[in-house]
Write an enzyme that holds these catalytic residues in place. Structure first.
Site, PDB file in Angstrom:
ATOM      1  N   LYS A   1       9.168   6.481  -3.135  1.00  0.00           N
ATOM      2  CA  LYS A   1       9.055   6.139  -4.552  1.00  0.00           C
ATOM      3  C   LYS A   1       9.295   7.342  -5.456  1.00  0.00           C
ATOM      4  O   LYS A   1       9.640   7.191  -6.621  1.00  0.00           O
ATOM      5  CB  LYS A   1       7.712   5.486  -4.826  1.00  0.00           C
ATOM      6  CG  LYS A   1       7.620   4.118  -4.160  1.00  0.00           C
ATOM      7  CD  LYS A   1       6.402   3.333  -4.567  1.00  0.00           C
ATOM      8  CE  LYS A   1       6.464   1.922  -4.021  1.00  0.00           C
ATOM      9  NZ  LYS A   1       6.283   1.844  -2.551  1.00  0.00           N
TER      10      LYS A   1
HETATM   11  C1  LIG Z   1       6.666   0.740  -1.726  1.00  0.00           C
HETATM   12  C2  LIG Z   1       6.786   0.991  -0.261  1.00  0.00           C
HETATM   13  C3  LIG Z   1       7.530   0.125   0.586  1.00  0.00           C
HETATM   14  C4  LIG Z   1       8.168  -1.159   0.088  1.00  0.00           C
HETATM   15  O1  LIG Z   1       9.242  -0.922  -0.768  1.00  0.00           O
HETATM   16  P1  LIG Z   1       9.828  -2.099  -1.695  1.00  0.00           P
HETATM   17  O2  LIG Z   1      10.827  -1.462  -2.577  1.00  0.00           O
HETATM   18  O3  LIG Z   1       8.639  -2.635  -2.443  1.00  0.00           O
HETATM   19  O4  LIG Z   1      10.413  -3.120  -0.786  1.00  0.00           O
HETATM   20  C5  LIG Z   1       7.654   0.475   1.926  1.00  0.00           C
HETATM   21  N1  LIG Z   1       7.073   1.584   2.419  1.00  0.00           N
HETATM   22  C6  LIG Z   1       6.348   2.431   1.644  1.00  0.00           C
HETATM   23  C7  LIG Z   1       5.734   3.638   2.261  1.00  0.00           C
HETATM   24  C8  LIG Z   1       6.186   2.180   0.274  1.00  0.00           C
HETATM   25  O5  LIG Z   1       5.465   3.019  -0.489  1.00  0.00           O
END
Ligand SMILES: *Cc1c(COP(=O)(O)O)cnc(C)c1O
Length: 462
Positions: A112
């Site tokens: 993220k």
């Molecule tokens: C947010 C997240 C996901 C999922 O990602 P999306 O874009 O919501 O599909 C998977 N793994 C981790 C570690 C995350 O923080």
């Protein structure tokens, strides 16, 4: 470049407006009215370029005249300067033909950071120019909140408040939210669960007096600018493995469908992607849907890969929009049906989805076994989310097409599950090894809208 809502009833916006707005006023999600394409020659020229240079060339066509080239280059440079790896998104080989794209070298150790760090800088430049200040409020089960705080801390035109469920996030996640000392950062530990946090956030957006009074802005995963930032690493990794002269496939641990939808955009732009594989844990609404069983909500079951514990996958609406041939009326109708439990996908739309997307589901036991087996076979220690991806990738990949699995978080962010699986308690990277020594600053707050709104109004800089 203009942006339109998946539900067709909201104003058409520029990139900057869509970014600052987040959710469209008709409840839909913003998408570019056309997807720009890159020629094979342009893609081939990415080889050997820095991550930042590729980021500029991939994203530039989407931002129209919202930022000058010079501004945009500086924004990108600042966004990725704090990453702990020169490649930003390095690729490692797990087995012949199977590669892991490490997306956890950012400041909060999850993918993220790629999007959040960029939109922090984009917001700052846009707001300064407009002479505006906004209040960002987010709800988090862990990763989004820490990434948002890290991205917006210390910026001049933004106050950021993050609601997290008291006592229900991991210690690393909590400390990442409570230790930044910047005055514009406010961690709020809500006496409730994650659903309560999300519900109060929604209440705030629906309280128009409050919303307009504090200039509320949202940075959750439906924000188009976040999706766009994630398109870049599909290009850097595919080119490293021979694209555009060769096809590659991706497996993506999926929750809200933001990360994998960025892969869909990369494919529409001309990157030769064979399959995009959705990997889910036991919360498998997407796997069921792509297998032809319709999109019906169930109960969320807590798992060891908590960032994928969702029932409604918000960005899936964007994929449906294309699967239904950009029929916003049809999308609005499906979302109406979702309110009362779910919907069936038409034959034509399912066929369109299956042309690009495959899927698989992984149990808790299989996740733990994959962490152990991958460590033994390659020396790579996976976080539980990445392990879900690796397991599904092993089941779906075919000889001759390289498979890239996205590693979405660093194992040290989920030390309990990783230790249970492997016997190893992964240490934090040296650059944040003092996380446990820094002092924490957090306000515990009742699960009460008025109390939260009063707190926010009393703590924004004006
Ligand atoms: C947010 C997240 C996901 C999922 O990602 P999306 O874009 O919501 O599909 C998977 N793994 C981790 C570690 C995350 O923080």
């Amino acid at each position: 470049m203009k942006y339109v809502s998946t539900r067709g009833q909201a104003p058409v916006l520029s990139f900057e407006e869509a970014m600052l707005t987040g959710l469209a006023r008709d409840g839909g999600l913003y998408l570019p009215d056309t997807i720009p394409t890159l020629t094979p020659e342009e893609i081939a020229a990415f080889e050997g370029q820095s991550y930042e240079e590729v980021a500029f060339r991939v994203m530039r066509p989407f931002i129209g005249d919202s930022f000058t080239d010079g501004e945009f280059r500086e924004i990108i440079a600042r966004a990725y300067a704090g990453f702990g790896h020169a490649a930003r998104a390095p690729l490692v080989e797990l087995a012949p033909g199977h590669f892991l794209l490490e997306l956890f070298h950012g400041p909060t150790l999850a993918f993220k950071d790629f999007a959040m760090q960029l939109i922090g800088q984009l917001f700052e430049v846009a707001l300064k120019r407009r002479g505006e200040r906004v209040t960002i409020v987010g709800a988090t089960s862990g990763d989004t909140g820490s990434a948002a705080i890290e991205a917006f801390r210390g910026l001049e035109n933004v106050d950021v408040f993050i609601l997290f469920p008291h006592g229900r996030v991991s210690e690393v996640q909590r400390r990442q939210m409570t230790t930044p000392a910047d005055a514009n950062v406010h961690a709020l530990a809500l006496e409730g669960d994650f659903d309560d946090c999300q519900a109060r956030l929604k209440d705030m957006f629906n309280d128009f007096d409050f919303r307009d009074g504090v200039k509320l802005a949202g940075v959750n995963s439906i924000n188009w600018a976040r999706v766009l930032a994630q398109v870049v690493y599909y290009f850097t990794s595919a080119v490293a493995l021979g694209a555009p002269h060769r096809k590659v496939s991706f497996t993506v641990p999926t929750g809200n469908f933001g990360d994998i939808f960025a892969g869909f955009i990369a494919k529409q732009m001309g990157l030769p992607i064979d399959r995009l594989v959705v990997a889910t844990n036991q919360n498998d609404i997407l796997h069921r849907c792509l297998s032809g069983q319709g999109y019906f909500k169930g109960e969320t079951i807590p798992s060891i890969s908590p960032s994928m514990d969702i029932q409604v996958s918000s960005n899936f609406e964007r994929a449906l929009y294309y699967a239904y041939d950009r029929d916003s009326g049809a999308v609005a109708q499906l979302m109406e049906e979702l309110k009362s439990g779910g919907f069936t996908v038409s034959q034509g739309a399912l066929q369109a989805l299956n042309e690009t997307f495959s899927s698989g589901r992984v149990s808790e036991e299989e996740t733990l076994a994959t962490i152990q087996a991958t460590l033994a076979s390659s020396g790579e220690l996976l976080c539980p989310h990445s392990a879900v991806g690796v397991k599904v990738a092993e089941e779906t990949r075919v000889a001759g097409t390289p498979m890239i699995t996205l590693a979405t978080a660093h194992p040290a962010k989920f030390p309990d599950a990783v230790e249970k699986a492997s016997g190893i308690r992964p240490p934090l990277p040296p650059r944040m090894a003092d996380l446990y020594d820094r002092s924490e600053r957090v306000t515990r707050i009742a699960n009460d809208l008025a109390a939260i709104e009063d707190h926010i109004k009393g703590h924004i800089a004006r």
